[in-house]
Scaffold this motif. Sequence first.
Motif, mmCIF file in Angstrom:
data_model
loop_
_atom_site.group_PDB
_atom_site.id
_atom_site.type_symbol
_atom_site.label_atom_id
_atom_site.label_comp_id
_atom_site.label_asym_id
_atom_site.label_seq_id
_atom_site.Cartn_x
_atom_site.Cartn_y
_atom_site.Cartn_z
ATOM 1 N N GLY A 188 -14.958 16.644 17.715
ATOM 2 C CA GLY A 188 -13.971 16.814 16.509
ATOM 3 C C GLY A 188 -13.190 17.872 17.046
ATOM 4 N N GLY A 189 -12.681 18.669 16.099
ATOM 5 C CA GLY A 189 -11.899 19.986 16.429
ATOM 6 C C GLY A 189 -11.033 20.345 15.469
ATOM 7 N N MET A 190 -9.666 20.544 15.675
ATOM 8 C CA MET A 190 -8.635 20.962 14.724
ATOM 9 C C MET A 190 -8.292 19.993 14.305
ATOM 10 N N SER A 191 -8.524 18.801 14.401
ATOM 11 C CA SER A 191 -7.925 17.466 13.412
ATOM 12 C C SER A 191 -8.803 17.593 12.270
ATOM 13 N N ASP A 192 -10.215 17.874 12.242
ATOM 14 C CA ASP A 192 -10.929 17.961 11.073
ATOM 15 C C ASP A 192 -11.305 19.515 10.450
ATOM 16 N N ASN A 193 -10.840 20.525 11.414
ATOM 17 C CA ASN A 193 -10.833 21.795 10.698
ATOM 18 C C ASN A 193 -10.069 22.806 11.316
ATOM 19 N N VAL A 194 -8.858 22.834 11.046
ATOM 20 C CA VAL A 194 -7.458 23.545 11.685
ATOM 21 C C VAL A 194 -7.692 25.115 11.338
ATOM 22 N N ARG A 195 -8.518 25.607 10.492
ATOM 23 C CA ARG A 195 -8.503 26.657 9.818
ATOM 24 C C ARG A 195 -8.716 27.876 11.056
ATOM 25 N N PRO A 214 -31.006 33.209 23.231
ATOM 26 C CA PRO A 214 -29.553 33.017 22.696
ATOM 27 C C PRO A 214 -28.585 33.206 23.785
ATOM 28 N N ALA A 215 -27.439 32.570 23.775
ATOM 29 C CA ALA A 215 -26.605 32.659 24.610
ATOM 30 C C ALA A 215 -25.075 32.775 23.902
ATOM 31 N N LEU A 216 -24.258 33.752 24.450
ATOM 32 C CA LEU A 216 -22.719 33.771 23.731
ATOM 33 C C LEU A 216 -21.991 32.379 23.897
ATOM 34 N N ALA A 217 -21.701 31.793 22.839
ATOM 35 C CA ALA A 217 -21.069 30.472 22.967
ATOM 36 C C ALA A 217 -19.758 30.222 22.403
ATOM 37 N N ARG A 218 -18.856 29.587 22.757
ATOM 38 C CA ARG A 218 -17.375 29.170 21.885
ATOM 39 C C ARG A 218 -17.713 27.625 21.668
ATOM 40 N N VAL A 219 -17.637 27.108 20.344
ATOM 41 C CA VAL A 219 -17.438 25.854 20.152
ATOM 42 C C VAL A 219 -15.959 25.236 20.118
ATOM 43 N N VAL A 220 -15.580 24.288 20.700
ATOM 44 C CA VAL A 220 -14.394 24.132 21.094
ATOM 45 C C VAL A 220 -14.383 22.403 20.713
ATOM 46 N N GLY A 221 -13.032 22.202 20.346
ATOM 47 C CA GLY A 221 -12.857 20.809 20.051
ATOM 48 C C GLY A 221 -12.193 19.750 21.331
ATOM 49 N N ARG A 222 -11.823 18.533 21.095
ATOM 50 C CA ARG A 222 -11.767 17.665 22.067
ATOM 51 C C ARG A 222 -10.089 17.510 22.259
ATOM 52 N N HIS A 223 -9.350 18.432 21.434
ATOM 53 C CA HIS A 223 -7.965 17.990 21.522
ATOM 54 C C HIS A 223 -7.165 18.764 22.662
ATOM 55 N N CYS A 224 -5.958 18.199 22.847
ATOM 56 C CA CYS A 224 -5.176 18.759 24.044
ATOM 57 C C CYS A 224 -4.504 20.060 23.806
ATOM 58 N N ASN A 263 -3.521 14.087 17.916
ATOM 59 C CA ASN A 263 -3.935 13.169 19.224
ATOM 60 C C ASN A 263 -4.503 11.800 18.824
ATOM 61 N N TYR A 264 -3.900 11.427 17.736
ATOM 62 C CA TYR A 264 -4.318 10.049 17.141
ATOM 63 C C TYR A 264 -5.766 9.853 17.091
ATOM 64 N N VAL A 265 -6.564 10.957 16.570
ATOM 65 C CA VAL A 265 -7.784 11.007 16.313
ATOM 66 C C VAL A 265 -7.927 10.467 14.855
ATOM 67 N N PRO A 266 -8.958 9.376 14.523
ATOM 68 C CA PRO A 266 -9.233 9.277 13.182
ATOM 69 C C PRO A 266 -9.972 10.315 12.170
ATOM 70 N N ARG A 267 -9.637 10.590 11.040
ATOM 71 C CA ARG A 267 -10.187 11.478 10.277
ATOM 72 C C ARG A 267 -11.603 10.884 9.870
ATOM 73 N N PRO A 268 -12.563 11.958 9.753
ATOM 74 C CA PRO A 268 -14.065 11.578 9.573
ATOM 75 C C PRO A 268 -14.276 11.172 8.279
ATOM 76 N N ALA A 269 -15.414 10.289 8.068
ATOM 77 C CA ALA A 269 -15.958 10.102 6.502
ATOM 78 C C ALA A 269 -16.339 11.385 5.943
ATOM 79 N N VAL A 270 -16.446 11.470 4.549
ATOM 80 C CA VAL A 270 -17.305 12.295 3.861
ATOM 81 C C VAL A 270 -18.377 11.763 3.289
ATOM 82 N N VAL A 271 -19.276 12.097 3.649
ATOM 83 C CA VAL A 271 -20.833 11.596 3.023
ATOM 84 C C VAL A 271 -21.241 12.502 1.869
#
Length: 486
Positions: free
Chosen positions: A358-365, A386-396, A435-443
């Motif tokens: 996912g990424g900024m299409s589901d959380n742009v904050r 523990p290792a320092l990480a940065r979680v990034v999305g799939r968008h260009c 990027n024409y990524v469909p928005r996720p479901a809410v459960v």
Amino acid sequence: MSAATPASGSIPSWLVEPADANGLVESVWPASAERDDDGVIRIAGVAVTALRERFGTPLYVLDEEEVRAHARAALAAFRSATAAHGVGARVYYAGKAFLSTEVVRWVTEEGLAVDVCSEGELAVALAAGAEPGYIGFHGNNKSVRELERAVDVGIGSIVIDSHDEIDRLEAIMRRRRADDPQASQSVLVRVVSGVHAETHDFLATAHEDQKFGFALRDAGAAVARIRTIPGLVFLGLHCHIGSQIFGTSGFAESAARVVELHAALLAGGAVPVMNLGGGFGIAYTAADDPTPIEELAAGIVDAVARECAERSIPIPNLAFEPGRAIVGRAGVTLYEVGTVKPVQVSEALTRTYVSVDGGMSDNVRPALYGAQYSARIASRVSDASPALARVVGRHCESGDIVVDAEYLPGDVAAGDLLAVPATGAYCFSLASNYNYVPRPAVVAVRGGAARVIVRAESISDLLARDAGASGEESNVPVLSERSESK
């Protein structure tokens, strides 16, 4: 590497390396979140691995009981605080934080009114069965159509934001009263108190140089005009100082300024209501220490009472509009890890880039506000350091960051299920098809069961809106290559 000795400022000062990178910080996660004997996170008794298998990822998960509990707590806190001073309180759920028919039903069943700020949000609230008289309508540019719709359904109050809006409502009421001389519409006037919330500039909504409301010095004239318009019923003032605010000092200072205007307006007639908005913060990381809602309610209401006592005027009934504080902590977003890439930031520091589906299409904050979040591997526990990480999305986009800085187990790998908590507010609401990524479901999860409350989009949904792909003819003339070359 310890956060106490950052390399080139790459580790935020607030981020502390945990002893256990599997632990769930209680203040950030839904109260029902826990790890089972297999190390899998469960929310409301439902294993997140089962959710992935059934619904896929990315996936918004919303703990229904958590939403309801926060709604009950907010209502009880403000009613208790105002009752101590002999007045009443109305609590609106700020729908912009997260809106669906199911969520509207949850909060209204718990006694909350609903705040909307567009024709679409109003439609959702009405479709959920919300009582129109318990809906408030915000917005700095309400169209004539939106205002007419609000008046038609008998909306409880419209928060007026400009002189243009007064013009529109005056015309609407003139037409309504031609058919029904008793037709009326209750309104509030939004004012800008000049108090700057301690938050991102775009989240601060009570400083003078911004789009919302009337300056305090101009509001009196707006109210005087409203009082001359047949059918418009002036209820009182509205002021919202911002979002994600901790502590009561900003609210207290803003209340002092608004009460001063409120007192002056009493000379021209009744001012039965004062709406002090919302903006109450929640914890997104272990470093956040939000003020309990009971403390906020008591502090704000006591401040209003003091200001009214100093002016020897009665305390008005009060209204509040929490949104994030109701739904934020109830949400968790699930992602699947795709690629893991160690990047050497400096000679002393390597950061692990963890890419998710996912990424900024589901959380742009994070991109919009620089918002900080937490993350945990949700499908297992790990003994890795523990290792320092940065979680990034799939968008260009290089700015497509989901979690800027977090410590994850050093063996995080493709296929792991990653959970980001505190995503109930302003993630689904701000979601896009970038990027024409469909928005996720809410459960929604509750009592060990899960159900879809907003279905996921598909590629077919995206193509259905494309006139060319769906076979519809475009009305826009297309130049031929020959004509373009002339």
